[in-house]
Design an enzyme around this catalytic site. Structure first.
Site, PDB file in Angstrom:
ATOM      1  N   TYR A   1     -14.127   4.523 -10.532  1.00  7.45           N
ATOM      2  CA  TYR A   1     -13.578   4.822 -11.861  1.00  7.45           C
ATOM      3  C   TYR A   1     -12.436   5.837 -11.779  1.00  7.45           C
ATOM      4  CZ  TYR A   1     -17.647   2.345 -13.568  1.00  7.45           C
ATOM      5  OH  TYR A   1     -18.583   1.370 -13.829  1.00  7.45           O
ATOM      6  N   SER A   2     -11.961   6.048 -10.566  1.00  8.36           N
ATOM      7  CA  SER A   2     -11.044   7.152 -10.296  1.00  8.36           C
ATOM      8  C   SER A   2      -9.697   7.054 -11.030  1.00  8.36           C
ATOM      9  CB  SER A   2     -10.813   7.194  -8.781  1.00  8.36           C
ATOM     10  OG  SER A   2      -9.645   7.907  -8.474  1.00  8.36           O
ATOM     11  N   ASN A   3      -9.317   8.135 -11.690  1.00  4.71           N
ATOM     12  CA  ASN A   3      -7.998   8.209 -12.314  1.00  4.71           C
ATOM     13  C   ASN A   3      -6.907   8.199 -11.246  1.00  4.71           C
ATOM     14  OD1 ASN A   3      -9.138   8.463 -14.883  1.00  4.71           O
ATOM     15  ND2 ASN A   3      -9.322  10.690 -14.662  1.00  4.71           N
ATOM     16  N   HIS A   4      -7.216   8.787 -10.112  1.00  2.00           N
ATOM     17  CA  HIS A   4      -6.247   8.841  -9.010  1.00  2.00           C
ATOM     18  C   HIS A   4      -5.944   7.431  -8.476  1.00  2.00           C
ATOM     19  CE1 HIS A   4      -4.290  10.033  -5.303  1.00  2.00           C
ATOM     20  NE2 HIS A   4      -5.239   9.435  -4.598  1.00  2.00           N
ATOM     21  N   ILE A   5      -6.987   6.616  -8.309  1.00  2.00           N
ATOM     22  CA  ILE A   5      -6.794   5.229  -7.864  1.00  2.00           C
ATOM     23  C   ILE A   5      -5.892   4.484  -8.856  1.00  2.00           C
ATOM     24  CG2 ILE A   5      -8.016   3.002  -7.656  1.00  2.00           C
ATOM     25  CD1 ILE A   5      -8.323   4.594  -5.131  1.00  2.00           C
TER      26      ILE A   5
END
Ligand SMILES: *Cc1c(COP(=O)(O)O)cnc(C)c1O
Length: 316
Positions: free
Chosen positions: A78-82
């Site tokens: 769920y990563s914002n960075h991804i």
């Protein structure tokens, strides 16, 4: 270096990133006589919002200038960075590769759907393998496999990320006493501390349980980047709600209240906890009357749909 950057020549808007500061009106603030502003970093860029854009800016430039055509990074499902790296790849013409913690699922969640639609190639690492992702052996293997790739650490925190986050400071157009920010790896907070160079007071709100290790990380990052140490900052470690991505009913209620009161969406993993903490500190007279506070909305809204799905709560 000293050579004009071709990257910046082709993408001049990258230099112009700027986000507004918004005054928040709330009966509590009026009662306690404090001014609260929200620095809307969530509005910085349509698909690479918030601190992830600040953190990527100089890394994208470095990747391009070192002739790499691929961005390779790591993150949770769920990563914002991804999501941010995938979007940056699409916008600035890099191939993107994401190593995702956990098993592959038949249907992709909204974050990974978005990343895939941006062209990101996904690989999955089980928890054990993921834990070893920063070991020299694994990194060497990746460099060998993808010689054309620029490696970004999980969460995007490195010294170039600090350089980008330090630019939040001169982008604040109001007078203030305190600057507040949520913390995951602490890279954004470290950048802000560097940018302030000892001025004002900074309060960080760790999204994870046990903020003490984070303090060391931040000291290390700031010292490494600036060659200085500063003591105008602290961590408020009691607003993690049980740990990373853990929520409680009172946090959900607060997020719904905040949305109603200010017409601003926030998410419960970072900004929601920080703002909950801010309200709590104000209620407990932590700030003297006439104090002006700027809280940074670091974005992260891409994950809201997935969170609502996963947690079965309404956050908007
Ligand atoms: C990643 C993220 C953070 C944490 O940033 P760090 O630099 O890792 O501390 C805070 N807020 C949001 C919305 C994020 O996506």
């Amino acid at each position: 270096m000293g050579v004009p950057s071709l990257f910046l020549f082709y993408y001049p808007n990258i230099m112009k990133a700027s986000a507004p500061v918004q005054l928040l009106q709330d009966p509590l603030f009026a009662t306690k006589g404090v001014q609260v502003y929200l620095k809307r970093e969530d509005l910085l860029h349509p698909t690479i919002p918030g601190n992830k854009w600040r953190k990527l800016k100089y890394n994208l430039q470095a990747a391009r200038e070192s002739g790499k055509n691929t961005l390779l990074t790591f993150g949770g499902a769920y990563s914002n960075h991804i999501a941010a790296v995938a979007a940056a790849g699409r916008e600035f013409n890099f191939r993107t590769i994401g190593y995702i913690r956990g098993e592959a699922h038949l249907t992709l969640n909204p974050t990974l759907t978005f990343a895939t639609n941006c062209g990101m190639q996904l690989h999955y690492l089980d928890r054990e393998a993921y834990r070893l992702k920063n070991t020299p052996f694994f990194l060497e293997k990746l460099r060998h496999e993808y010689p054309e790739a620029y490696l970004l650490p999980e969460g995007g925190t490195n010294l170039l990320a600090l350089k980008g986050c330090a630019e939040i400071v001169p982008d604040i157009t109001v007078a203030y006493d305190y600057l507040l920010c949520a913390a995951g790896t602490g890279g954004t907070l470290a950048g802000i501390i560097a940018g302030l160079a000892g001025e004002k007071q900074v309060i960080g709100f760790p999204a994870l349980k046990g903020g003490a290790f984070l303090k060391e990380d931040i000291v290390h990052l700031v010292t490494h980047y600036t060659g200085q140490t500063y003591d105008n900052w602290e961590l408020q470690t009691q607003y993690h709600f049980g740990g990373y991505a853990k929520i409680k009913p009172e946090l959900v209620a607060f997020i719904q209240y905040f949305r109603q009161q200010h017409q601003v969406p926030i998410e419960p993993i970072y900004t929601g906890k920080m703002l909950y903490g801010l309200y709590d500190l104000i209620r407990n007279d932590y700030f003297k009357p006439n104090t002006a506070i700027v809280a940074i909305h670091t974005g992260g809204l891409q994950g809201l749909a997935g969170l609502e799905e996963r947690l079965g709560v309404r956050l908007t």
